[in-house]
Design a protein around this motif. Structure first.
Motif, mmCIF file in Angstrom:
data_model
loop_
_atom_site.group_PDB
_atom_site.id
_atom_site.type_symbol
_atom_site.label_atom_id
_atom_site.label_comp_id
_atom_site.label_asym_id
_atom_site.label_seq_id
_atom_site.Cartn_x
_atom_site.Cartn_y
_atom_site.Cartn_z
ATOM 1 N N PRO A 73 102.822 -50.562 -66.064
ATOM 2 C CA PRO A 73 103.833 -50.732 -67.048
ATOM 3 C C PRO A 73 103.427 -52.362 -68.038
ATOM 4 O O PRO A 73 102.975 -53.271 -67.957
ATOM 5 C CB PRO A 73 105.325 -51.970 -66.509
ATOM 6 N N TRP A 74 103.508 -51.987 -69.009
ATOM 7 C CA TRP A 74 103.661 -53.169 -70.290
ATOM 8 C C TRP A 74 104.496 -54.524 -69.988
ATOM 9 O O TRP A 74 104.556 -56.004 -70.787
ATOM 10 C CB TRP A 74 105.022 -53.600 -71.980
ATOM 11 N N GLN A 75 105.542 -54.519 -68.927
ATOM 12 C CA GLN A 75 106.118 -55.822 -69.120
ATOM 13 C C GLN A 75 105.408 -56.762 -67.175
ATOM 14 O O GLN A 75 105.736 -58.064 -67.286
ATOM 15 C CB GLN A 75 107.675 -55.405 -67.749
ATOM 16 N N ILE A 76 104.310 -56.057 -67.124
ATOM 17 C CA ILE A 76 103.840 -57.165 -66.450
ATOM 18 C C ILE A 76 102.691 -58.068 -66.883
ATOM 19 O O ILE A 76 102.370 -58.265 -68.270
ATOM 20 C CB ILE A 76 102.596 -56.590 -65.495
ATOM 21 N N PRO A 77 103.563 -59.357 -66.494
ATOM 22 C CA PRO A 77 102.736 -60.860 -67.426
ATOM 23 C C PRO A 77 101.245 -60.640 -67.450
ATOM 24 O O PRO A 77 100.523 -60.607 -66.207
ATOM 25 C CB PRO A 77 103.492 -62.513 -67.185
ATOM 26 N N GLY A 78 100.473 -61.594 -67.938
ATOM 27 C CA GLY A 78 99.242 -61.613 -68.268
ATOM 28 C C GLY A 78 98.328 -62.139 -67.053
ATOM 29 O O GLY A 78 97.735 -62.185 -67.188
#
Length: 157
Positions: free
Chosen positions: A82-87
């Protein structure tokens, strides 16, 4: 140690790393900078350059391929998660992988020996440049994959 002299310095397996002083190594900090800026692709490339300077072409080839495979796996994972996972969740495992490589190969000891001996080392800026170029190459590859998915296959984001 062939003599019974108690004051003689002990022999070390890393001493042969000093044999070729014309080819300096990257410091561990430089390897981490390259990995931070360009993922494991850049980290593997810099590790491979150090292995070549130490006269270890087999480990150099293994480092390059490991960096490439890890970078491809990371790209695939970035599309699936998912896009919500931090870098940071992507960055920390890469730095840990490079750290483990340095611990498991004689390269970490060779770097320490060369630093202690005051021998010349490669520039951190060169490692940063390698990291930047690898990062840009990966960004271009991800953009190409995304554009192909959107315009070629009609995938909607």
């Amino acid at each position: 140690m062939e003599s019974n002299n108690p004051y003689e310095a002990p022999a070390s397996f890393a001493v042969d790393a000093q044999r070729d002083t014309t080819r300096p190594l990257f410091r561990t900090g430089a390897i981490y900078i390259a990995t931070f800026m360009g993922s494991t692709l850049a980290g593997g490339w810099v590790l491979a350059m150090n292995h070549e300077a130490l006269g270890q072409p087999g480990l150099a080839r293994k480092a390059r391929w490991s960096g490439l495979v890890a970078s491809l796996a990371l790209m695939a994972l970035s599309f699936l998660l998912p896009w919500q996972i931090p870098g940071v969740a992507y960055l920390v495992p890469q730095l840990l992988a490079v750290s483990q490589w340095l611990k498991k190969t004689p390269q970490g000891d060779a770097i320490a020996v060369r630093l202690a001996a005051g021998l010349p080392m490669r520039s951190n800026w060169a490692a940063a440049g390698i990291g930047l170029l690898c990062g840009l190459a990966q960004l271009a590859a991800l953009g190409l994959i995304a554009l192909t998915a959107i315009y070629g296959f009609g995938v909607e984001l």
